[in-house]
Design an enzyme around this catalytic site. Sequence first.
Site, PDB file in Angstrom:
ATOM      1  N   SER A  52      42.696  50.731  29.242  1.00 14.20           N
ATOM      2  CA  SER A  52      41.630  51.538  28.636  1.00 14.20           C
ATOM      3  C   SER A  52      40.261  51.124  29.155  1.00 14.20           C
ATOM      4  CB  SER A  52      41.679  51.394  27.120  1.00 14.20           C
ATOM      5  OG  SER A  52      41.560  50.026  26.798  1.00 14.20           O
ATOM      6  N   GLY A  53      40.195  50.855  30.452  1.00 14.35           N
ATOM      7  CA  GLY A  53      38.894  50.601  31.075  1.00 14.35           C
ATOM      8  C   GLY A  53      38.219  51.932  31.374  1.00 14.35           C
ATOM      9  N   LYS A  80      40.913  50.917  50.652  1.00 10.72           N
ATOM     10  CA  LYS A  80      39.538  51.454  50.694  1.00 10.72           C
ATOM     11  C   LYS A  80      38.568  50.555  49.918  1.00 10.72           C
ATOM     12  CE  LYS A  80      39.030  52.979  46.342  1.00 10.72           C
ATOM     13  NZ  LYS A  80      37.962  52.594  45.421  1.00 10.72           N
ATOM     14  N   GLN A 112      38.074  45.405  42.289  1.00  9.27           N
ATOM     15  CA  GLN A 112      39.414  45.247  42.849  1.00  9.27           C
ATOM     16  C   GLN A 112      39.367  44.844  44.318  1.00  9.27           C
ATOM     17  OE1 GLN A 112      42.503  46.560  40.418  1.00  9.27           O
ATOM     18  NE2 GLN A 112      40.896  45.100  39.917  1.00  9.27           N
TER      19      GLN A 112
HETATM   20  N1  NAI Z   1      36.716  53.212  37.402  1.00 12.82           N
HETATM   21  C1  NAI Z   1      36.985  54.051  38.395  1.00 12.82           C
HETATM   22  O1  NAI Z   1      36.139  54.861  38.812  1.00 12.82           O
HETATM   23  C2  NAI Z   1      38.348  54.054  39.007  1.00 12.82           C
HETATM   24  C3  NAI Z   1      39.214  52.991  38.873  1.00 12.82           C
HETATM   25  N2  NAI Z   1      40.448  53.017  39.459  1.00 12.82           N
HETATM   26  C4  NAI Z   1      41.385  51.890  39.344  1.00 12.82           C
HETATM   27  O2  NAI Z   1      41.897  51.844  38.032  1.00 12.82           O
HETATM   28  C5  NAI Z   1      42.257  50.497  37.709  1.00 12.82           C
HETATM   29  C6  NAI Z   1      41.697  50.165  36.343  1.00 12.82           C
HETATM   30  O3  NAI Z   1      40.291  50.240  36.400  1.00 12.82           O
HETATM   31  P1  NAI Z   1      39.377  50.696  35.185  1.00 12.82           P
HETATM   32  O4  NAI Z   1      40.112  51.540  34.219  1.00 12.82           O
HETATM   33  O5  NAI Z   1      38.156  51.267  35.806  1.00 12.82           O
HETATM   34  O6  NAI Z   1      39.096  49.294  34.440  1.00 12.82           O
HETATM   35  P2  NAI Z   1      37.673  48.572  34.240  1.00 12.82           P
HETATM   36  O7  NAI Z   1      37.363  47.769  35.429  1.00 12.82           O
HETATM   37  O8  NAI Z   1      36.666  49.565  33.787  1.00 12.82           O
HETATM   38  O9  NAI Z   1      37.917  47.652  32.984  1.00 12.82           O
HETATM   39  C7  NAI Z   1      38.623  46.440  32.987  1.00 12.82           C
HETATM   40  C8  NAI Z   1      39.803  46.598  32.061  1.00 12.82           C
HETATM   41  O10 NAI Z   1      40.596  45.405  32.079  1.00 12.82           O
HETATM   42  C9  NAI Z   1      40.945  45.082  30.759  1.00 12.82           C
HETATM   43  N3  NAI Z   1      41.259  43.675  30.676  1.00 12.82           N
HETATM   44  C10 NAI Z   1      40.419  42.599  30.691  1.00 12.82           C
HETATM   45  N4  NAI Z   1      41.129  41.458  30.607  1.00 12.82           N
HETATM   46  C11 NAI Z   1      42.427  41.819  30.540  1.00 12.82           C
HETATM   47  C12 NAI Z   1      43.647  41.107  30.457  1.00 12.82           C
HETATM   48  N5  NAI Z   1      43.670  39.760  30.425  1.00 12.82           N
HETATM   49  N6  NAI Z   1      44.812  41.791  30.415  1.00 12.82           N
HETATM   50  C13 NAI Z   1      44.807  43.139  30.468  1.00 12.82           C
HETATM   51  N7  NAI Z   1      43.686  43.891  30.536  1.00 12.82           N
HETATM   52  C14 NAI Z   1      42.516  43.222  30.587  1.00 12.82           C
HETATM   53  C15 NAI Z   1      39.736  45.481  29.942  1.00 12.82           C
HETATM   54  O11 NAI Z   1      40.073  45.612  28.592  1.00 12.82           O
HETATM   55  C16 NAI Z   1      39.416  46.819  30.591  1.00 12.82           C
HETATM   56  O12 NAI Z   1      40.212  47.823  30.023  1.00 12.82           O
HETATM   57  C17 NAI Z   1      41.726  49.636  38.865  1.00 12.82           C
HETATM   58  O13 NAI Z   1      42.788  49.300  39.725  1.00 12.82           O
HETATM   59  C18 NAI Z   1      40.743  50.547  39.583  1.00 12.82           C
HETATM   60  O14 NAI Z   1      40.666  50.286  40.971  1.00 12.82           O
HETATM   61  C19 NAI Z   1      40.874  54.106  40.168  1.00 12.82           C
HETATM   62  C20 NAI Z   1      40.050  55.200  40.312  1.00 12.82           C
HETATM   63  C21 NAI Z   1      38.738  55.258  39.749  1.00 12.82           C
HETATM   64  O1  13P Z   2      38.468  54.084  43.137  1.00  9.71           O
HETATM   65  C1  13P Z   2      37.363  54.500  42.899  1.00  9.71           C
HETATM   66  C2  13P Z   2      36.888  55.818  43.338  1.00  9.71           C
HETATM   67  O2  13P Z   2      37.925  56.598  43.846  1.00  9.71           O
HETATM   68  C3  13P Z   2      36.400  53.647  42.182  1.00  9.71           C
HETATM   69  O3  13P Z   2      36.079  52.592  43.008  1.00  9.71           O
HETATM   70  P1  13P Z   2      35.350  51.306  42.422  1.00  9.71           P
HETATM   71  O4  13P Z   2      36.385  50.494  41.687  1.00  9.71           O
HETATM   72  O5  13P Z   2      34.773  50.623  43.586  1.00  9.71           O
HETATM   73  O6  13P Z   2      34.300  51.833  41.467  1.00  9.71           O
END
Ligand code: NAI
Ligand code: 13P
Length: 415
Positions: free
Chosen positions: A17-18, A272, A367
């Site tokens: 739920s990030g 990427k 990441q």
């Molecule tokens: N934010 C974006 O624009 C995008 C993100 N992604 C990918 O989605 C994946 C998740 O990223 P987001 O949802 O953006 O997360 P985020 O980076 O916004 O948030 C971090 C998350 O990790 C959780 N967390 C912290 N410590 C933890 C632990 N010990 N165990 C489990 N969870 C823990 C937090 O509660 C939070 O939900 C990543 O691999 C990212 O590359 C993919 C496309 C877009």
């Molecule tokens: O994957 C993403 C866009 O497609 C988001 O990238 P960042 O984690 O660098 O914000």
Amino acid sequence: MATLGAHKKHKVTVVGSGNWGTTMSKLVAENVKAYPTLFEEQVDVWVYEEEVTLPKESRHYDPSSELASKPQKLSELFNKLHENVKYLPGITLPSNVVANPDLVDSCKDSTILVFVLPHQFIPRVCDQLAGKIVPYARAICCTKGVDVSEKGIRLMSEAIGMRLNIYCGALSGANIATEIAQEKYSETTVAYDPPPMDSRAPTPKGSPNASMVDLISPSRPVPSERSARLKALPNEYPPLSHENVRKLFHRPYFHVRIVDDVVGVSLGGALKNIIAIAAGFVDGLGWGDNAKAAVMRVGILEMVKFGKEFFPDSAKTSTFTEESCGVADVITSCMGGRNFRCAKMATERGESIYEIEQKELNGQKLQGTSTAYEVNSFLKHQGLESEFPLFTAVYNILEGNAKPEDIPELIEPKI
Ligand SMILES: NC(=O)C1=CN([C@@H]2O[C@H](COP(=O)(O)OP(=O)(O)OC[C@H]3O[C@@H](n4cnc5c(N)ncnc54)[C@H](O)[C@@H]3O)[C@@H](O)[C@H]2O)C=CC1
Ligand SMILES: O=C(CO)COP(=O)(O)O
């Protein structure tokens, strides 16, 4: 596709739920309501519990209210306010998304698990879930990263599939979460290559399950053995055909293209992030758009080469060049992604990217830093660091062995 004989509906859980996890829960919750014969209305989202106070960006912020100063459980605020005040403040979530801080309970009875956790947490979370989920569940991995061990390199979709013994596809694209949460148009790529026993699904082109191809570790089970161990989706459920998987993710503002190349989609999303860090480094030096385009060009070539070299029978070059999960994601990530922005700030301020991540991201996770280390450890093991000079340069800059200013020299082909 018709759902003949199906009388059960798929229950969907979003694991994570990030920023992106909450956005995925929003769009999935909108879609389950749009297709009530296929999906149960409630979408659970697993929340890693923490105490938070309301930030100014929240729709409910009022400096005089107790909520603004008294820390409360994130999951309770999520369900009370229909907003993730820490990771996606300002966005109203549909009321059929329910935050659940109990991981096992949130996935109980779910036939579709959408994984959206930072990649470093996937192994531990899957180990907690192993044996406690519906055995015929199917997963989609929206996480961007790779899993490297002494045995070799594994895609996150593969890590999830193997740990839970279920089929796992992948979703990845040029998808900055906040823009999608605001319902601004974007595209994505879903790789879903259903196992043969989900035979009501149209027969996919290509391998039976690309994500399970293992070229690095001969000790890993071969796809046919894994396929034989997978549990078939019972006939009472609507088939998880491409058409029905698309219905779960496609929105008027989020256009889905479905492919069968799980490896290409997963690799594009992971690699990427290293390129975006390199782009941030050169932008942080004030070198302008030409410099950024140069590192993007070299990075894209290394991404394609990585797929060809280590996943020759599965990753397709066209996935990188034609789909949202390839070049398009490199472009958006090098313009506005967190990896890019933090690397740029680090260079401008002369601080480490880890300090910037701590100070600027409010708990969100980069990441690209750990992926640069993981990919480097894999390349080193293969003796191939010099074949991937941009990936290696990013690692060396993060390690303090080189500076952003060294990038042109480091990526120049050696004659
Ligand atoms: N934010 C974006 O624009 C995008 C993100 N992604 C990918 O989605 C994946 C998740 O990223 P987001 O949802 O953006 O997360 P985020 O980076 O916004 O948030 C971090 C998350 O990790 C959780 N967390 C912290 N410590 C933890 C632990 N010990 N165990 C489990 N969870 C823990 C937090 O509660 C939070 O939900 C990543 O691999 C990212 O590359 C993919 C496309 C877009
Ligand atoms: O994957 C993403 C866009 O497609 C988001 O990238 P960042 O984690 O660098 O914000």
